[in-house]
Design a protein around this motif. Sequence first.
Motif, PDB file in Angstrom:
ATOM      1  N   TYR A  74      45.183  38.751 -10.327  1.00  0.00           N
ATOM      2  CA  TYR A  74      44.753  37.862 -11.413  1.00  0.00           C
ATOM      3  C   TYR A  74      45.788  37.870 -12.523  1.00  0.00           C
ATOM      4  CZ  TYR A  74      42.455  36.540 -15.776  1.00  0.00           C
ATOM      5  OH  TYR A  74      42.169  35.966 -16.976  1.00  0.00           O
ATOM      6  N   GLN A  93      46.083  28.667 -18.355  1.00  0.00           N
ATOM      7  CA  GLN A  93      45.907  28.679 -16.907  1.00  0.00           C
ATOM      8  C   GLN A  93      45.467  30.074 -16.466  1.00  0.00           C
ATOM      9  OE1 GLN A  93      49.142  28.105 -13.729  1.00  0.00           O
ATOM     10  NE2 GLN A  93      48.671  26.016 -14.379  1.00  0.00           N
ATOM     11  N   TYR A  94      44.521  30.102 -15.555  1.00  0.00           N
ATOM     12  CA  TYR A  94      44.014  31.359 -14.998  1.00  0.00           C
ATOM     13  C   TYR A  94      44.269  31.320 -13.496  1.00  0.00           C
ATOM     14  CZ  TYR A  94      41.717  31.414 -19.515  1.00  0.00           C
ATOM     15  OH  TYR A  94      41.466  31.386 -20.869  1.00  0.00           O
ATOM     16  N   ARG A  95      45.002  32.311 -13.022  1.00  0.00           N
ATOM     17  CA  ARG A  95      45.422  32.310 -11.620  1.00  0.00           C
ATOM     18  C   ARG A  95      44.792  33.483 -10.865  1.00  0.00           C
ATOM     19  NH1 ARG A  95      51.934  30.948 -12.087  1.00  0.00           N
ATOM     20  NH2 ARG A  95      51.676  28.895 -13.058  1.00  0.00           N
ATOM     21  N   TYR A  96      44.345  33.198  -9.654  1.00  0.00           N
ATOM     22  CA  TYR A  96      43.704  34.202  -8.816  1.00  0.00           C
ATOM     23  C   TYR A  96      44.269  34.115  -7.398  1.00  0.00           C
ATOM     24  CZ  TYR A  96      40.126  33.628 -12.465  1.00  0.00           C
ATOM     25  OH  TYR A  96      39.468  33.518 -13.660  1.00  0.00           O
ATOM     26  N   ALA A 132      43.556  30.344  -6.232  1.00  0.00           N
ATOM     27  CA  ALA A 132      42.829  29.418  -7.103  1.00  0.00           C
ATOM     28  C   ALA A 132      43.502  29.380  -8.470  1.00  0.00           C
ATOM     29  CB  ALA A 132      41.376  29.845  -7.250  1.00  0.00           C
ATOM     30  N   THR A 133      43.585  28.173  -9.031  1.00  0.00           N
ATOM     31  CA  THR A 133      44.151  27.967 -10.360  1.00  0.00           C
ATOM     32  C   THR A 133      43.117  27.236 -11.204  1.00  0.00           C
ATOM     33  OG1 THR A 133      46.357  27.747  -9.374  1.00  0.00           O
ATOM     34  CG2 THR A 133      46.082  27.016 -11.659  1.00  0.00           C
ATOM     35  N   ASP A 134      42.696  27.850 -12.317  1.00  0.00           N
ATOM     36  CA  ASP A 134      41.725  27.234 -13.223  1.00  0.00           C
ATOM     37  C   ASP A 134      42.410  26.784 -14.499  1.00  0.00           C
ATOM     38  OD1 ASP A 134      39.702  27.812 -11.452  1.00  0.00           O
ATOM     39  OD2 ASP A 134      39.033  29.607 -12.501  1.00  0.00           O
ATOM     40  N   TYR A 138      38.850  22.205 -14.600  1.00  0.00           N
ATOM     41  CA  TYR A 138      39.439  21.900 -13.291  1.00  0.00           C
ATOM     42  C   TYR A 138      39.798  23.175 -12.535  1.00  0.00           C
ATOM     43  CZ  TYR A 138      39.856  17.277 -15.360  1.00  0.00           C
ATOM     44  OH  TYR A 138      39.590  16.084 -15.975  1.00  0.00           O
ATOM     45  N   ARG A 139      39.666  23.095 -11.232  1.00  0.00           N
ATOM     46  CA  ARG A 139      40.075  24.198 -10.354  1.00  0.00           C
ATOM     47  C   ARG A 139      40.789  23.619  -9.146  1.00  0.00           C
ATOM     48  NH1 ARG A 139      37.590  29.620  -7.718  1.00  0.00           N
ATOM     49  NH2 ARG A 139      38.201  30.371  -9.762  1.00  0.00           N
ATOM     50  N   TRP A 140      41.945  24.213  -8.816  1.00  0.00           N
ATOM     51  CA  TRP A 140      42.698  23.847  -7.618  1.00  0.00           C
ATOM     52  C   TRP A 140      42.684  25.049  -6.682  1.00  0.00           C
ATOM     53  CZ3 TRP A 140      43.870  22.509 -12.532  1.00  0.00           C
ATOM     54  CH2 TRP A 140      44.035  21.142 -12.802  1.00  0.00           C
ATOM     55  N   GLU A 141      42.307  24.834  -5.435  1.00  0.00           N
ATOM     56  CA  GLU A 141      42.227  25.924  -4.472  1.00  0.00           C
ATOM     57  C   GLU A 141      43.121  25.641  -3.271  1.00  0.00           C
ATOM     58  OE1 GLU A 141      38.259  26.823  -3.279  1.00  0.00           O
ATOM     59  OE2 GLU A 141      37.707  27.654  -5.232  1.00  0.00           O
TER      60      GLU A 141
END
Length: 198
Positions: A74, A93-96, A132-134, A138-141
């Motif tokens: 994270y 941006q929050y990245r997982y 996943a990018t929040d 919006y969220r991109w997976e």
Amino acid sequence: MKKTLIIAAFVMACVWNNLSAQSLSTTSYSIGIPTGDLGEYISSASFRGIAFDYRKLVKPNLGVGFYAGWNVFYQEKPYDTYTLRNNAISGKQYRYTNSAPLMFATDYYLKPGNDFNPYIGAAIGGVYTQRATDMGIYRWEEDAFSFGLTPQIGFLYKVSTFSAISIAARYNMAFGAGDLDASQNYVSINLGYVFMGN
């Protein structure tokens, strides 16, 4: 590849049923350090990881079995303008990234019978990776199930008749597949408790 894994699992299960050797079952806390493409996406180390290992000793210095794990990476990125799928969006941006390997494994023990027993090993199998990018609402997976390899080095230190502690360093490699074209690799340091049974 799935058919090959199923056949290999069946063969391994048949072999284990005919063995009466000692076994090693390890539960480890795993710290992950991202490298390569994963390191470019998330540079922070992961302190949220767990690993499970099982080895049947077919010889005093040779164990075969499996390795399964889960590491969660994270990172929070600062407010900026980011390009995602040809769109420029401004915000935090929050990245997982979740990485879950499931592999057949073998270890070679250098000093079987000693309290301090270093070993080298390798695992081969599959790795499920989810990214996943929040940003705001919006969220991109992206995800992939890919072929993986994991060389490792470590040691066991026996603390009683039926238990030991384990420290191991692994290089987890998940090759490009699915939505993720580049390999998703990381180094993991695993601190474990080993139950030794039959």
